[in-house]
Write a protein that holds these residues in place. Sequence first.
Motif, PDB file in Angstrom:
ATOM      1  N   LYS A 229       1.117  -1.351   0.089  1.00  0.00           N
ATOM      2  CA  LYS A 229       0.161  -0.149   0.293  1.00  0.00           C
ATOM      3  C   LYS A 229       1.092   1.260   0.021  1.00  0.00           C
ATOM      4  O   LYS A 229       1.097   2.038  -0.364  1.00  0.00           O
ATOM      5  N   SER A 230       1.269   1.157   0.743  1.00  0.00           N
ATOM      6  CA  SER A 230       2.733   2.869   1.072  1.00  0.00           C
ATOM      7  C   SER A 230       3.750   2.833  -0.281  1.00  0.00           C
ATOM      8  O   SER A 230       4.029   3.870  -0.851  1.00  0.00           O
ATOM      9  N   SER A 231       3.896   1.444  -0.632  1.00  0.00           N
ATOM     10  CA  SER A 231       4.672   1.621  -2.012  1.00  0.00           C
ATOM     11  C   SER A 231       3.390   2.129  -3.403  1.00  0.00           C
ATOM     12  O   SER A 231       4.081   2.842  -4.400  1.00  0.00           O
ATOM     13  N   SER A 249       4.751  -2.168   9.056  1.00  0.00           N
ATOM     14  CA  SER A 249       5.026  -0.505   8.815  1.00  0.00           C
ATOM     15  C   SER A 249       4.647   0.292   8.487  1.00  0.00           C
ATOM     16  O   SER A 249       5.265   1.241   9.661  1.00  0.00           O
ATOM     17  N   THR A 250       3.018   0.401   8.278  1.00  0.00           N
ATOM     18  CA  THR A 250       2.402   1.869   8.941  1.00  0.00           C
ATOM     19  C   THR A 250       1.157   1.348   9.626  1.00  0.00           C
ATOM     20  O   THR A 250       0.559   0.113   9.911  1.00  0.00           O
ATOM     21  N   LEU A 251       0.955   2.140  10.666  1.00  0.00           N
ATOM     22  CA  LEU A 251       0.145   2.574  11.548  1.00  0.00           C
ATOM     23  C   LEU A 251      -0.951   3.441  11.416  1.00  0.00           C
ATOM     24  O   LEU A 251      -1.634   2.992  12.645  1.00  0.00           O
ATOM     25  N   ALA A 267      -4.991   8.075  -0.059  1.00  0.00           N
ATOM     26  CA  ALA A 267      -4.747   7.290   2.111  1.00  0.00           C
ATOM     27  C   ALA A 267      -4.138   5.730   2.059  1.00  0.00           C
ATOM     28  O   ALA A 267      -4.872   5.416   1.699  1.00  0.00           O
ATOM     29  N   ASP A 268      -3.113   6.030   2.235  1.00  0.00           N
ATOM     30  CA  ASP A 268      -2.723   5.061   3.040  1.00  0.00           C
ATOM     31  C   ASP A 268      -2.455   5.015   4.747  1.00  0.00           C
ATOM     32  O   ASP A 268      -2.831   5.552   5.164  1.00  0.00           O
ATOM     33  N   THR A 269      -3.318   3.683   4.764  1.00  0.00           N
ATOM     34  CA  THR A 269      -3.531   2.953   6.354  1.00  0.00           C
ATOM     35  C   THR A 269      -3.341   2.574   6.596  1.00  0.00           C
ATOM     36  O   THR A 269      -1.759   0.922   5.487  1.00  0.00           O
TER      37      THR A 269
HETATM   38 MG   LIG Z   1       2.431   0.920   5.269  1.00  0.00          MG
END
Ligand SMILES: [Mg+2]
Length: 468
Positions: A229-231, A249-251, A267-269
């Motif tokens: 997702k973040s990528s 990694s993402t919170l 929106a990254d989550t």
């Molecule tokens: Mg992430």
Amino acid sequence: MAKSSDDISVLAGTGGVVLGEARTNHEGRKAVLLIRGDEDTSEFVALVETMGITIVETLHQPGIEDPRGYFGKGRLQDVADELSSRVQGHPWQNVDLVLMHTNASPRQLVGVSSAVEIEVWDRVRLLLSLFTSHASSLEARLQVRIARMLSDRTVLRELANQQTTGERAGYGGGGITALQATIANINRELVQLRKRQKKHAVAQSERRKQRSRSGAVTVGLAGYTNAGKSSLFLALSGKDVLVRDKLFSTLETTIGRMEDSPRVLLADTIGFIDHLPSSTLDAFRATLAEALECDLLLILSDVSDAPEELERKLFTSRNEIFSRFYGEEIEDDFPWNSNETSNVQKVLTVLTKKDQATEMQLDEAIATVAALGLPEPLIISSHTGEGMKLLKDAILLKLYGPQTNLLLLPVPPEGGRAVEGLVADVYEAGLVSKRIERDDGGVEMRVWMNEQSLSRLLAHSKNRIEVK
Ligand SMILES: [Mg+2]
Ligand SMILES: Nc1nc2c(ncn2[C@@H]2O[C@H](COP(=O)(O)OP(=O)(O)OP(=O)(O)O)[C@@H](O)[C@H]2O)c(=O)[nH]1
């Protein structure tokens, strides 16, 4: 002011339980892992490795879980004996953690803790510890703390219960009264934390409303942890977010603008994982809302996973989003096809990491997506950029419908607004993909624009803008 739960010292060896405190770095710790039956432990082990903890030995006991101590009484005693008789050079010498491959009941947690007298984590406590060590923002720390306290409270209640019923004697020095005081402290602090969280949530929801009033639309990125997702967020927005080959990694949710399409927000989550208890998920509700209450939702899954993994993760993501978050019943014909009252009108399925997948995996994944009733997938690689143009177009098509060709007429002989003014209006109302200045002073434009904005634009143009 409520006493902080960090002060709760429910210590092993004093007849209590190590509740595993506010320690955030578990790098280098050593653990033994207890497993019942023949369950697949790979995800659990990946979570442990993500935290830098080494599993020194894995102990299996066949059969079903013991409701009191997970392992049967005798076998658990063997583990305890082994731990207490450690000498120099014993492979368990530095072990200070016992892991149970299950979402344990409070009773099992207390049972195992009392027997082994070192720190014990089940799957939920493992996740909470991982969240604690990855929580880098104020908001993330707040929600993780709430989740931890809810979980600690169930253990303390179990201890209190065992003392009341005489199943267990004494609690440190203070007995049942000390325990009740601790629970009361937790309750007080939870009230405070929840108030703060509510404030956050209200502010966030206010910001969301403001964004949508300003004409921005939001695309939420959802999927299992480590799905990419973040990528994808980074590839589409250029905004730097943490990308790591680690679970969770993402919170928290980060909002960024899609490149070349400033009105489209991404929106990254936080990601999903199997069997997360509702109370834990609830702690992340406000964060998830920031991404899941959106105009278009992308459901991501890693296409390079083994087919059964892909299916499990997509299945979990689908359930978390629709049943648990939106509270919708999942039926064969999906909410976005059938039901106008659905929370999500628009969904795209995105398979990531194409560069790492075989042709066969791609084919199987497409079939899996269809079998789960999800929309036909787009397949991309955030690393090589493959499929990214198609994805961007698909996003815009979903958000705005097909592109519209506009002709802006030159200023008529009787006078009127300059063409530049009309051009500015078009930029204001939609997303311009092409613009051609004509010799007669008019301008042709190709735009992504929803119907509502288009009719407003035309109504205000005094017949100077035509749809071609
Ligand atoms: Mg992430
Ligand atoms: N080969 C390849 N690796 C990718 C791709 N996209 C992401 N990855 C890798 O997958 C891992 C996880 O990526 P993230 O973007 O952090 O995944 P996430 O879904 O945000 O994960 P969490 O925040 O932990 O839930 C990282 O090591 C990325 O480099 C891709 O297109 N190709």
